[in-house]
Design a protein around this motif. Structure first.
Motif, PDB file in Angstrom:
ATOM      1  N   LEU A 166       0.706  -1.278  -0.020  1.00 44.78           N
ATOM      2  CA  LEU A 166      -0.001  -0.090   0.058  1.00 44.78           C
ATOM      3  C   LEU A 166       0.914   1.283   0.012  1.00 44.78           C
ATOM      4  O   LEU A 166       0.313   2.132   0.107  1.00 44.78           O
ATOM      5  N   LYS A 167       2.117   0.933   0.132  1.00 45.10           N
ATOM      6  CA  LYS A 167       3.050   2.144  -0.070  1.00 45.10           C
ATOM      7  C   LYS A 167       2.734   3.384   1.106  1.00 45.10           C
ATOM      8  O   LYS A 167       2.619   4.527   0.934  1.00 45.10           O
ATOM      9  N   ILE A 168       2.801   2.883   2.488  1.00 44.83           N
ATOM     10  CA  ILE A 168       2.363   3.711   3.419  1.00 44.83           C
ATOM     11  C   ILE A 168       3.361   3.260   4.772  1.00 44.83           C
ATOM     12  O   ILE A 168       4.210   2.258   4.492  1.00 44.83           O
ATOM     13  N   GLU A 169       3.479   4.270   5.546  1.00 41.12           N
ATOM     14  CA  GLU A 169       4.571   3.747   6.598  1.00 41.12           C
ATOM     15  C   GLU A 169       4.031   2.692   7.546  1.00 41.12           C
ATOM     16  O   GLU A 169       2.985   2.401   7.674  1.00 41.12           O
ATOM     17  N   GLN A 170       5.245   1.815   7.891  1.00 41.61           N
ATOM     18  CA  GLN A 170       4.835   0.751   8.814  1.00 41.61           C
ATOM     19  C   GLN A 170       4.171   1.289  10.174  1.00 41.61           C
ATOM     20  O   GLN A 170       3.246   0.486  10.323  1.00 41.61           O
ATOM     21  N   SER A 171       4.287   2.338  10.754  1.00 42.85           N
ATOM     22  CA  SER A 171       3.516   2.532  11.877  1.00 42.85           C
ATOM     23  C   SER A 171       2.076   3.043  11.477  1.00 42.85           C
ATOM     24  O   SER A 171       1.207   2.576  12.284  1.00 42.85           O
ATOM     25  N   VAL A 172       1.676   3.668  10.192  1.00 46.08           N
ATOM     26  CA  VAL A 172       0.517   3.728   9.866  1.00 46.08           C
ATOM     27  C   VAL A 172      -0.454   2.448   9.735  1.00 46.08           C
ATOM     28  O   VAL A 172      -1.317   2.246  10.131  1.00 46.08           O
ATOM     29  N   ALA A 173       0.222   1.542   8.949  1.00 48.34           N
ATOM     30  CA  ALA A 173      -0.467   0.022   8.910  1.00 48.34           C
ATOM     31  C   ALA A 173      -0.650  -0.629   9.940  1.00 48.34           C
ATOM     32  O   ALA A 173      -1.831  -1.103  10.282  1.00 48.34           O
ATOM     33  N   SER A 174       0.239  -0.431  10.948  1.00 50.12           N
ATOM     34  CA  SER A 174       0.072  -1.162  12.242  1.00 50.12           C
ATOM     35  C   SER A 174      -0.957  -0.356  13.205  1.00 50.12           C
ATOM     36  O   SER A 174      -1.887  -0.916  13.740  1.00 50.12           O
ATOM     37  N   GLN A 175      -1.010   0.755  12.905  1.00 51.66           N
ATOM     38  CA  GLN A 175      -2.029   1.574  13.688  1.00 51.66           C
ATOM     39  C   GLN A 175      -3.345   1.195  13.005  1.00 51.66           C
ATOM     40  O   GLN A 175      -4.455   1.006  13.747  1.00 51.66           O
ATOM     41  N   HIS A 176      -3.615   1.019  11.899  1.00 49.55           N
ATOM     42  CA  HIS A 176      -4.907   0.614  11.379  1.00 49.55           C
ATOM     43  C   HIS A 176      -5.358  -0.832  11.363  1.00 49.55           C
ATOM     44  O   HIS A 176      -6.486  -1.036  11.650  1.00 49.55           O
ATOM     45  N   LEU A 177      -4.312  -1.675  11.422  1.00 46.53           N
ATOM     46  CA  LEU A 177      -4.308  -3.186  11.732  1.00 46.53           C
ATOM     47  C   LEU A 177      -5.018  -3.179  13.069  1.00 46.53           C
ATOM     48  O   LEU A 177      -5.799  -4.056  13.707  1.00 46.53           O
ATOM     49  N   ALA A 178      -4.304  -2.467  14.292  1.00 44.61           N
ATOM     50  CA  ALA A 178      -4.699  -2.472  15.612  1.00 44.61           C
ATOM     51  C   ALA A 178      -6.252  -1.947  15.656  1.00 44.61           C
ATOM     52  O   ALA A 178      -6.876  -2.699  16.553  1.00 44.61           O
ATOM     53  N   ILE A 179      -6.521  -0.971  15.188  1.00 46.31           N
ATOM     54  CA  ILE A 179      -7.994  -0.518  15.027  1.00 46.31           C
ATOM     55  C   ILE A 179      -8.923  -1.711  14.616  1.00 46.31           C
ATOM     56  O   ILE A 179      -9.835  -1.896  15.212  1.00 46.31           O
ATOM     57  N   LEU A 180      -8.558  -2.451  13.545  1.00 44.86           N
ATOM     58  CA  LEU A 180      -9.277  -3.460  13.049  1.00 44.86           C
ATOM     59  C   LEU A 180      -9.293  -4.758  13.824  1.00 44.86           C
ATOM     60  O   LEU A 180     -10.515  -5.286  13.975  1.00 44.86           O
ATOM     61  N   ARG A 181      -8.156  -4.852  14.517  1.00 44.69           N
ATOM     62  CA  ARG A 181      -8.163  -5.916  15.682  1.00 44.69           C
ATOM     63  C   ARG A 181      -8.963  -5.709  16.748  1.00 44.69           C
ATOM     64  O   ARG A 181      -9.600  -6.666  17.199  1.00 44.69           O
ATOM     65  N   SER A 182      -8.891  -4.455  17.173  1.00 46.77           N
ATOM     66  CA  SER A 182      -9.712  -4.033  18.464  1.00 46.77           C
ATOM     67  C   SER A 182     -11.135  -4.204  18.126  1.00 46.77           C
ATOM     68  O   SER A 182     -11.740  -4.522  19.054  1.00 46.77           O
ATOM     69  N   ALA A 183     -11.637  -4.045  16.804  1.00 48.77           N
ATOM     70  CA  ALA A 183     -13.040  -4.348  16.503  1.00 48.77           C
ATOM     71  C   ALA A 183     -13.477  -5.529  16.014  1.00 48.77           C
ATOM     72  O   ALA A 183     -14.210  -6.030  15.815  1.00 48.77           O
ATOM     73  N   ASN A 184     -12.400  -6.581  16.294  1.00 48.22           N
ATOM     74  CA  ASN A 184     -12.529  -7.944  15.963  1.00 48.22           C
ATOM     75  C   ASN A 184     -12.946  -8.180  14.335  1.00 48.22           C
ATOM     76  O   ASN A 184     -13.472  -9.221  14.119  1.00 48.22           O
ATOM     77  N   ILE A 185     -12.456  -7.394  13.685  1.00 45.67           N
ATOM     78  CA  ILE A 185     -12.749  -7.429  12.214  1.00 45.67           C
ATOM     79  C   ILE A 185     -11.624  -8.175  11.664  1.00 45.67           C
ATOM     80  O   ILE A 185     -11.693  -9.065  10.636  1.00 45.67           O
ATOM     81  N   VAL A 186     -10.346  -8.266  12.086  1.00 48.04           N
ATOM     82  CA  VAL A 186      -9.337  -9.056  11.825  1.00 48.04           C
ATOM     83  C   VAL A 186      -8.759 -10.046  12.935  1.00 48.04           C
ATOM     84  O   VAL A 186      -9.082  -9.623  13.817  1.00 48.04           O
ATOM     85  N   ILE A 187      -8.317 -11.148  12.624  1.00 51.66           N
ATOM     86  CA  ILE A 187      -7.725 -12.064  13.420  1.00 51.66           C
ATOM     87  C   ILE A 187      -6.397 -12.183  13.365  1.00 51.66           C
ATOM     88  O   ILE A 187      -6.181 -12.351  12.128  1.00 51.66           O
ATOM     89  N   THR A 188      -5.509 -12.355  14.422  1.00 53.34           N
ATOM     90  CA  THR A 188      -4.092 -12.430  14.432  1.00 53.34           C
ATOM     91  C   THR A 188      -3.812 -13.908  14.718  1.00 53.34           C
ATOM     92  O   THR A 188      -4.318 -14.528  15.673  1.00 53.34           O
ATOM     93  N   GLU A 189      -2.480 -14.331  13.988  1.00 55.42           N
ATOM     94  CA  GLU A 189      -2.195 -15.598  14.159  1.00 55.42           C
ATOM     95  C   GLU A 189      -0.501 -15.267  14.041  1.00 55.42           C
ATOM     96  O   GLU A 189       0.239 -14.795  13.161  1.00 55.42           O
ATOM     97  N   ARG A 190       0.087 -15.983  15.212  1.00 52.48           N
ATOM     98  CA  ARG A 190       1.725 -15.838  15.251  1.00 52.48           C
ATOM     99  C   ARG A 190       2.278 -16.959  14.600  1.00 52.48           C
ATOM    100  O   ARG A 190       2.057 -18.319  14.956  1.00 52.48           O
ATOM    101  N   GLU A 191       3.268 -16.801  13.797  1.00 49.26           N
ATOM    102  CA  GLU A 191       4.043 -17.752  13.184  1.00 49.26           C
ATOM    103  C   GLU A 191       5.510 -17.312  13.057  1.00 49.26           C
ATOM    104  O   GLU A 191       5.982 -16.625  12.460  1.00 49.26           O
TER     105      GLU A 191
END
Length: 117
Positions: free
Chosen positions: A67-92
């Motif tokens: 998406l050609k955005i800053e890593q911090s911006v991507a992380s922030q938006h993913l955190a918002i989606l995760r907080s709303a339970n719209i995305v699920i995380t899986e550690r590998e």
């Protein structure tokens, strides 16, 4: 000096013609619901969700690179989606992968349909 968190008052309504039955709208639940709707109603987060859908599973490096955005911006938006339970995380290993919580999106979609009537 102890600071108390201000509580947002609940909204109470009386059903038409019946003073004994009340409709209670929990202000805390209302606020949480609004946050979920705000989480999904954002152009960049739409792009992130589209990218996840195309890849089925993705990590933050792929998101910000594609998406050609800053890593911090991507992380922030993913955190918002995760907080709303719209995305699920899986550690590998050292990577955290994101997938779409389709059940949650279905629930949100159904609620939006009810609200749109």
């Amino acid at each position: 000096m102890e600071h108390k968190k201000a509580k947002v008052a609940d909204l109470v309504f009386t059903k038409s013609g019946n003073t004994k039955e009340q409709i209670l709208i929990d202000a805390h639940q209302l606020k949480k619901s609004a946050e979920v709707l705000r989480a999904i109603n954002h152009k960049l987060r739409h792009s992130i969700l589209k990218l996840i859908e195309e890849n089925k599973k993705i990590h933050v490096t792929q998101v910000y690179a594609k998406l050609k955005i800053e890593q911090s911006v991507a992380s922030q938006h993913l955190a918002i989606l995760r907080s709303a339970n719209i995305v699920i995380t899986e550690r590998e290993g050292k990577f955290i992968y994101y997938t779409i919580n389709k059940q949650r999106l279905t629930e949100i979609s159904e609620i939006i349909k009810l609200l749109s009537v």
